[in-house]
Enzyme design. Structure first.
Site, PDB file in Angstrom:
ATOM      1  NE  ARG A  94      -3.990   0.271   1.961  1.00  0.00           N
ATOM      2  CZ  ARG A  94      -4.858   0.792   2.844  1.00  0.00           C
ATOM      3  NH1 ARG A  94      -4.879   0.366   4.092  1.00  0.00           N
ATOM      4  NH2 ARG A  94      -5.699   1.733   2.471  1.00  0.00           N
ATOM      5  CG  ASP A 244      -3.401   6.604   6.422  1.00  0.00           C
ATOM      6  OD1 ASP A 244      -4.490   7.047   6.833  1.00  0.00           O
ATOM      7  OD2 ASP A 244      -3.131   5.387   6.362  1.00  0.00           O
TER       8      ASP A 244
END
Ligand code: MRU
Length: 354
Positions: A94, A244
């Site tokens: 990711r 994030d």
């Protein structure tokens, strides 16, 4: 939080495996998956079975340890070459959460330091286990400190809004944005939490509402588009979200929809707090423009969660997993080392020197 708590990631070294809570099955089923191969670990991260920036970092740390443990080479150069291959592979699972890269880099630095000190491969493997355990243990301490710092900004009885899941199941324990809610619950704060359902994958209703409800917190699910209504009603005293990646200027990437929430919060004068461990701050990204935003499959929007497709067959769907909240809409960034207020560039630079 109870001692029999649910744990997002757990190493099972005796089986050369990692157990993860399968978050794609919540809230209906609490089940663990046992992962042994690199492919299984990569897939679990990619398919969001384990998700949330810190938990991804912990899974990557244990993942690279398990990969290292399986390496047959006894010479340090051969070992390092295979370690690098496994690291690159896990890093490709990711793109947005910097914790994935942060944890893998930290593991590599430990490996290189032990190799440079002349340790045999067997002892380097043991050191890697130690490092992965430290990453996990420190995350729990960091989350608790974020929760304590956040509580200094909150008062009992407040209405709080959150987006996606930045909770205990996204970290080693407590969560980031949900840490003050868990700690507040232990201390009788009686917060009233509004959890945005968080389309497209419903991590607010499936995960946050489940996690807080299980903990006994007063939680109400609302659709993403209701945030203006809920804030206009005066029900929200503060918004708390995870992230994030935070850029050096304070721009913060978090689950798609976070940016909308920040703009609405500013409109209604509601403080908007980003909760971030320092492992999520990426000083190499000057602004949010430098943050790689993951694009996921359109089917997550058009076909998942419903018995029938909820969009015409063949229609295009745009599915960025994250957006960037401009620093101008953030009231403060709450870290384990303190609370940073604008101007963020100076505050973050100083914090990261500590
Ligand atoms: O796609 P996800 O579920 O990994 O996205 C998670 C989030 O956006 C969280 O808010 C973030 O990672 C912080 S978790 C403490």
């Amino acid at each position: 939080m109870s001692e029999n708590r649910i744990c997002a990631v757990r190493l099972e070294d005796e089986h050369s495996a990692m157990a993860i809570l399968d978050q794609t099955r919540l809230p209906g089923e609490v089940s663990y998956l046992t992962l042994t191969t690199q492919e299984e670990i990569w897939d679990a991260i990619y398919r969001l079975k384990v998700r949330g920036a810190p938990a991804i970092g912990i899974a990557a740390a244990y993942g690279i340890y398990l990969a290292a443990k399986a390496i047959q080479a006894q010479d340090r150069a051969g070992f390092a070459a295979q370690f690098q291959k496994a690291k690159d592979y896990l890093a490709s699972s990711r793109p947005t959460a910097v914790n994935l890269f942060w944890a893998l880099e930290r593991m590599q630095r430990r490996m290189e330091a032990e190799a440079a000190a002349g340790l045999p491969v067997g002892e380097i493997k043991a050191a890697l286990r130690e490092e992965a355990d430290a990453i996990c243990r420190e995350d729990e301490e960091v989350c608790k400190a974020i929760g304590e710092n956040a509580l200094t900004l909150l008062r009992p009885g407040m209405g709080l809004m959150t987006h996606c899941n930045a909770g205990a199941i996204a970290t080693a324990r407590y969560g980031t944005a949900l840490a003050p809610m868990h700690l507040g619950q232990e201390r009788g704060y009686n917060f009233k939490v509004f959890a945005d359902e968080t389309r497209p994958l419903l991590k607010g209703s499936r995960l946050t509402a489940w996690e807080l409800h299980e903990a006994g917190v007063d939680v109400t699910v609302c659709c993403d588009g209701m945030c203006s209504n809920v804030m206009k009603n005066g029900w929200v005293d503060a918004v708390l979200v995870g992230c994030d990646r935070v850029a050096a200027n304070g721009d913060a990437a978090n689950k798609i929809g976070t940016s909308t929430l920040s703009i609405v919060a500013k409109h209604y004068g509601v403080p908007f707090y980003v909760c971030a461990p320092t492992s999520t701050i990426d000083m190499a990204c000057k602004t949010g423009e430098d943050i790689h935003i993951e694009l996921r499959k359109p089917e997550e929007i058009t076909e998942m969660w419903f018995e029938k497709p909820m969009a015409p067959a063949g229609v295009k769907a745009y599915n960025p997993a994250f957006d960037v909240t401009d620093a101008q809409f953030i009231t403060a960034i709450i870290t384990e080392k303190g609370i940073i207020r604008p101007p963020f560039a100076q505050g973050l630079a100083k914090l990261m020197e500590k």
